[in-house]
Design an enzyme around this catalytic site. Structure first.
Site, short mmCIF file in Angstrom:
data_model
loop_
_atom_site.label_atom_id
_atom_site.label_comp_id
_atom_site.label_asym_id
_atom_site.label_seq_id
_atom_site.Cartn_x
_atom_site.Cartn_y
_atom_site.Cartn_z
N HIS A 1 74.61 -30.98 104.49
CA HIS A 1 73.94 -29.81 103.90
C HIS A 1 74.62 -28.57 104.44
CE1 HIS A 1 70.27 -27.04 103.80
NE2 HIS A 1 70.26 -27.53 102.58
N HIS B 1 63.68 -31.72 96.54
CA HIS B 1 62.96 -31.10 97.67
C HIS B 1 61.63 -31.76 98.00
CE1 HIS B 1 65.67 -28.00 95.93
NE2 HIS B 1 65.96 -27.81 97.19
MG LIG Z 1 68.47 -30.08 99.39
#
Ligand SMILES: [Mg+2]
Length: 374
Positions: free
Chosen positions: A295, A195
């Site tokens: 994603h 992240h």
């Molecule tokens: Mg991710």
């Protein structure tokens, strides 16, 4: 055929404390389409603002309608997420109108089932990590990932704002990789997600230490805004870099692809601009032999929109599955089998997205103050 209405209902995934922003588009032909927008502040409001822009339009003019909805918005945000939700519903309508699944309208399918990777969750200890790794493999997954940035003892990253990973943090991440490999061997694909947490040098330092453990990807080592920095990381490590979940549109991916700054791209269909925008990104990436691993953290509606897209592009490798640990995930669609079976999702052959929303189940999980669309 003309669009007569757009409605939006927000469900609450209390498991992750995240909204599921479902969209329904209505037509004067009696056909309806269901879509989903990536959640965020103002997304539902944006869907309702876009409503007047598409009412009276032909729902089959999908590409033009997306451009109409997002033109003059040259930055990302709620508007593009909302337009993505409407776009997905328009594809559902188009499939029903032309009597075929969406993948047929995208050029046909490359594959009948979509390989997914699981997000493994774990506690703090290496024993927990070994156990969680074994569990996902036992469930039939051939690929999975761990978030590695949420589990630091505080001495590993004294100050998350300066993006400096202490040597103890590097050792910790390497120990996780070693533990995973000892638990499941080297035939399982395994990634780590951090992240955007590190500076360039620390990202390179940890990735170089990880080379021994043959990761399939290291996700978002540095911030998403600076392609040059990503390229610097990429050139100094042999570990593949995956990125892209928070980018918007083909233009958002253009430099990343053209500079070949990442090895695997992870656009999020209900976030990036919808199914066709992701198809465009896939085509540009394919010209550089860069694969897509989308994603996917929203409800089964957006998941199945992603499945249609993944079926219809050559350079698909893996689709994330994140929310199927929500106890009612499978129940949100009318179906008899779980959506994910032994690490795969079968591409549905029904019309449009090939799904039917279970309205009774959806009604049970409405966010406070919400009402379910018709
Ligand atoms: Mg991710």
């Amino acid at each position: 055929m003309k669009i007569t209405d757009v409605q939006c209902s927000v469900l609450l995934d209390e498991h992750h404390n995240r909204d599921w922003v479902l969209v329904r588009v209505y037509t004067d032909a009696g056909l309806t389409g269901t879509g989903e927008a990536f959640p965020g502040g103002g997304v539902k409001e944006a869907v309702l603002q876009l409503r007047n822009m598409v009412i009276g339009e032909d729902p089959l003019d999908i590409d033009r309608l997306v451009q109409k909805m997002i033109r003059r918005i040259y930055t990302g945000g709620a508007r593009i997420q909302a337009a993505s939700g409407i776009e997905i519903a328009l594809w559902d309508i188009a499939g029903k109108h032309f009597n075929c699944p969406v993948y047929n309208l995208l050029g046909g399918k490359y594959r009948d089932r979509i390989r997914v990777y699981g997000d493994a969750h774990h506690g703090d200890s290496l024993e927990d990590i070994a156990k969680a790794s074994q569990e996902v493999v036992d469930e039939g997954y051939t690929a999975f990932k761990f978030d590695v940035d949420h589990y630091y003892p505080p001495e590993h990253m004294l100050d998350s704002y300066n993006k400096h990973l202490m040597p103890a943090g590097i050792h910790h991440i390497v120990a996780i990789a070693k533990t995973v490999r000892e638990a499941v061997g080297y035939d399982i694909e395994f990634g780590m997600d951090c992240h955007w947490s590190y500076n360039v040098n620390d990202a390179v330092a940890v990735m170089n230490e990880l080379e021994t453990y043959k990761l399939s990807w290291f996700e978002d080592p540095v911030g998403p805004e600076n392609v040059e920095a990503m390229l610097r990381v990429s050139e100094r490590t042999r570990v593949p870099i995956l990125t892209g979940e928070n980018l918007y549109g083909l233009q958002g991916f253009r430099d990343l692809i053209a500079r070949q700054a990442a090895d695997i791209l992870a656009p999020d269909v209900p976030h990036v601009g919808g199914i066709l925008e992701t198809r465009k990104i896939a085509a540009m990436a394919d010209a550089y032999y860069i694969p897509l691993s989308p994603h996917n953290i929203c409800s089964p509606v957006a998941c199945m929109a992603s499945v249609q897209l993944c079926a219809a592009i050559p350079n698909f490798t893996l689709l994330e599955i994140h929310s199927n640990r929500v106890p009612w995930y499978d129940d949100l669609l009318v179906r008899t089998q779980p959506i994910v079976q032994r690490g795969y999702i079968t591409v549905p052959t029904g019309l449009g997205l090939g799904i039917e929303l279970n309205m009774r189940e959806a009604a049970r999980h409405l966010k406070e103050g919400e009402r379910l669309f018709d």
